[in-house]
Design an enzyme around this catalytic site. Sequence first.
Site, PDB file in Angstrom:
ATOM      1  N   ASP A 190      -8.928   3.912  -2.561  1.00 19.49           N
ATOM      2  CA  ASP A 190      -9.746   4.255  -1.642  1.00 19.49           C
ATOM      3  C   ASP A 190     -11.073   4.794  -2.324  1.00 19.49           C
ATOM      4  O   ASP A 190     -11.335   6.136  -2.322  1.00 19.49           O
ATOM      5  CB  ASP A 190      -9.379   5.349  -0.474  1.00 19.49           C
ATOM      6  CG  ASP A 190      -8.241   4.434   0.119  1.00 19.49           C
ATOM      7  OD1 ASP A 190      -8.293   3.361   0.210  1.00 19.49           O
ATOM      8  OD2 ASP A 190      -7.406   5.414   0.621  1.00 19.49           O
TER       9      ASP A 190
ATOM     10  N   GLU B 169       2.715   5.226  -3.871  1.00 17.85           N
ATOM     11  CA  GLU B 169       2.609   6.125  -5.138  1.00 17.85           C
ATOM     12  C   GLU B 169       3.962   6.597  -5.311  1.00 17.85           C
ATOM     13  O   GLU B 169       4.399   7.065  -6.255  1.00 17.85           O
ATOM     14  CB  GLU B 169       1.546   7.249  -4.940  1.00 17.85           C
ATOM     15  CG  GLU B 169       0.182   6.462  -5.168  1.00 17.85           C
ATOM     16  CD  GLU B 169      -0.149   5.579  -3.941  1.00 17.85           C
ATOM     17  OE1 GLU B 169       0.294   5.753  -2.931  1.00 17.85           O
ATOM     18  OE2 GLU B 169      -1.227   4.538  -4.083  1.00 17.85           O
TER      19      GLU B 169
ATOM     20  N   ASP C  34       0.812  -1.092   0.176  1.00 14.83           N
ATOM     21  CA  ASP C  34       0.017  -0.132  -0.095  1.00 14.83           C
ATOM     22  C   ASP C  34       1.027   1.236   0.064  1.00 14.83           C
ATOM     23  O   ASP C  34       2.062   1.200   0.150  1.00 14.83           O
ATOM     24  CB  ASP C  34      -1.034  -0.078   1.282  1.00 14.83           C
ATOM     25  CG  ASP C  34      -2.105   1.037   1.338  1.00 14.83           C
ATOM     26  OD1 ASP C  34      -2.212   1.463   0.121  1.00 14.83           O
ATOM     27  OD2 ASP C  34      -2.520   1.241   2.342  1.00 14.83           O
TER      28      ASP C  34
HETATM   29  C1  GLC Z   1      -4.755   3.338   2.640  1.00 11.05           C
HETATM   30  C2  GLC Z   1      -5.303   2.099   1.862  1.00 11.05           C
HETATM   31  C3  GLC Z   1      -6.410   1.358   2.490  1.00 11.05           C
HETATM   32  C4  GLC Z   1      -5.964   1.120   3.813  1.00 11.05           C
HETATM   33  C5  GLC Z   1      -5.471   2.200   4.807  1.00 11.05           C
HETATM   34  C6  GLC Z   1      -4.900   1.972   5.978  1.00 11.05           C
HETATM   35  O1  GLC Z   1      -5.884   4.127   2.743  1.00 11.05           O
HETATM   36  O2  GLC Z   1      -5.707   2.508   0.502  1.00 11.05           O
HETATM   37  O3  GLC Z   1      -6.843   0.157   1.917  1.00 11.05           O
HETATM   38  O4  GLC Z   1      -7.085   0.155   4.676  1.00 11.05           O
HETATM   39  O5  GLC Z   1      -4.438   2.915   3.964  1.00 11.05           O
HETATM   40  O6  GLC Z   1      -3.893   0.854   5.731  1.00 11.05           O
END
Ligand code: GLC
Length: 818
Positions: free
Chosen positions: A503, A430, A427
């Site tokens: 998200d 980017e 995650d």
């Molecule tokens: C980011 C991710 C999401 C995750 C969150 C906490 O917003 O896109 O999927 O739950 O971080 O880790």
Amino acid sequence: MDENLLNPELLANKLIEEEEEFHHVNNPVTGLKPIVKKYLGSVASVEQKGNKFYFTDGEARVEVTVVTDEIIRVRLAPHGVFLEEFSYAVPKLQPKPYVFSLHESENEYRVSTNTVNCHIRKKDFFVSFSDTQNHVTNEDAVPMHWEENVQFGGYYVFCTKSCHSEEAFYGLGDKASDLNLRGRRFKNWNTDAYSFNWNQDPLYRTIPFYISLNEGIAHGIFFDNTFKSTFDFGSEDRTRTSFWADGGELQYYYIHGPHMMDVVKRYHSLTGTHPMPPLWALGYHQCRWSYYPEAKVRAVTKGFRDRKIPCDGIYLDIDYMDGYRCFTWNRKYFPDPKKLVKDLAADGFKTVVIIDPGIRVDDNYWVFKEGKEKRYFCRRCDDYFMEGHVWPGRCQFPDFTNPEVREWWGGLFDELVQLGVAGVWNDMNEPAVFGAGTFPDDVRHQYDGFRGSHRKAHNVYGMQMVRATYEGLRKLMKNKRPFTITRAGYSGLQRYASVWTGDNVASWEHLRLGNIQCQRLSMSGVPFCGTDIGGFSGEPDGELFTRWIQLGTFSPFMRAHSAGDTKEREPWSFGEPFTAINRKFIELRYRLMPYLYSTFWEHHRYGFPILRPVVMQEQNEINNQARQDEFTYGDKILVCPVLEPGQLNRRVYLPTGTWFNYWTNEQSEGGQEVVVPTPLETIPLFIKAGAVIPEYPVMQYVGEKEIEEVKLNVYFTEHEVNSFFFEDYGETFAYEQDIYLEKKFIVAGKDSILTIQQSMEGLYTPRYENYHFNIIGLPFKASKVIIDGKEVKELILNEDKTLSFKFSKNFKHIDIIK
Ligand code: GLC
């Protein structure tokens, strides 16, 4: 008519002036004077080296490479010197011996293969492409051009093509817009876009590849440039399609069609396909930010088993870590992770954990200490560390563009793999930084020895992170297939990971958007994709959640996920009738798993996308350009999700051919729209006549039970139709050594007979013995079924008029006779 348009030289000047207007960019340093754009002049000479042709106007050079019969690459070097060849997207160009030639005529040079011509017009260096019927598919509207970048060095590079009045555009990855990109401009700069909106741009990924469809003929352009890039599809000027980047080389691949499917396959021949996923990863995944402590995880997984709702993947979001430090455990919430993961595995759950790139600055934290000692973290241009705040607080970030760092990172998963963790969710790559958004431009990257600032590395950072993860897991898990998922990426990411669309929001608009995004990702070379089912932020009601589960059943990746500040979001959270319908669809996912797995194989081996918008089925049908709700899942199942509340029926367009309603077995002729009832219990699902759809028995998780027989649903056809059925161990890389079974069925029917033939390739032998045939839509009453010369005695005519019988999985030829 304007007289100037008749004089080629004046015309070229006019176009150039217009272009100046079009891309009018101010000097980024002074913000005042426009920087001078330079254009290619007329062609002075050409030189050939193997499959490369070098054209020059005296100073600038253009390289034209024959990559294959159908792919030609064009590169521009403003002062004649090309950059060293290196691409994260295209690991290597296959140097196959192709037949090609160079012709010179009074007005142009022409490089030709058996399929494509690349024309270079002498007087103004216009580059165009045509097919063997001399039909021009793609042509420059002005010569390639560039601007010097006084701040960073290098050039802004531009390419402008003609845009035809009916031309439609597809691709570019995860853009949050209508399927046809025409009339819009998009940027590629990987961005953490929490709760993004319709038309918000840029989002998480950079896939600088588009498919053009003009008068029924398709071609593709892959602009392999990792800098911030922009595509304009007739937005600024209806007659032009342009793409440009803030640095790097003007380097693009022209990919010939004429079918959209060919373009996608050829794009995959450059950038690779997704490896076969572990079979369990095609099951249902349950995620939430965050399931903790351990008791909560156990309660959720028990909830699935108690209610008999199948599920394979269970996720741990950031709260499993100690202070959000990657590769650690919060021992208060998870005192014995090994036991937890083991118990979950015994109950059929595969544990997937999240990992972020930000490493907390903390000298008592082993990962930080190691990275610091080995100088693995990114630095600014003046050698300060790149620091930014993310979940753990102040962080530094590994430079994943350094192969040594990737190797180190891959090894960090050792303990998690020992614990039995089956997948890793990558995650915030980017890369996302709180406040600043991302890294500043001056951060330096090793870039696999080719060096670059963050301007060059930003869009590949996430892809290199998940690459490091995937390659590390692959080594640590020995012969087992790792499962990885990533938020950010660049073209080629499909070699390492699946993706989710980030998200999103619990709204009907996002359900519609997610449906388009998945189709678009699929045709952009990212096959294993899905949305956060139910929407990440906000609260869905039971109806929205159920409609989302229904769409998710036909997303290659099926995962429910929600933010931590929302209400419980399991498939049973909304009570009845929702729980029962959600169960029915998740069960359907498991029944159709062999079909999805076979479709995955078709992707992996042959480069086909998994989801195919109807315009890909029938690209000549102009109305299909506007049809963005429905798609086929593989090539045999047409899916039309319900995307509005309270919708009791909806229109569905059936492409030409005969289709069977999956729920009623009723037949309809295609080439027309039909109205289909859509009570909450169903969505329109149609099966192509002639299809053979394999089904597994419903299981609570992959491997729960031994498969005793496989059901084959065979749909009558009057034409000859091929289907694939792929099987293997489902969890190892043995398929790379031909340990798999690719079965091909050919179904063909007439008034009084239906024949089914089977042929096989590969070395795998499934354990089960028999197929359970279910013949649907026979236009006659069967008197006999002869299989490989023997008559089948036990024929069952079911109440729904289908015909059933059983026979060995090794059959070769079946005749069902009137
Ligand atoms: C980011 C991710 C999401 C995750 C969150 C906490 O917003 O896109 O999927 O739950 O971080 O880790």
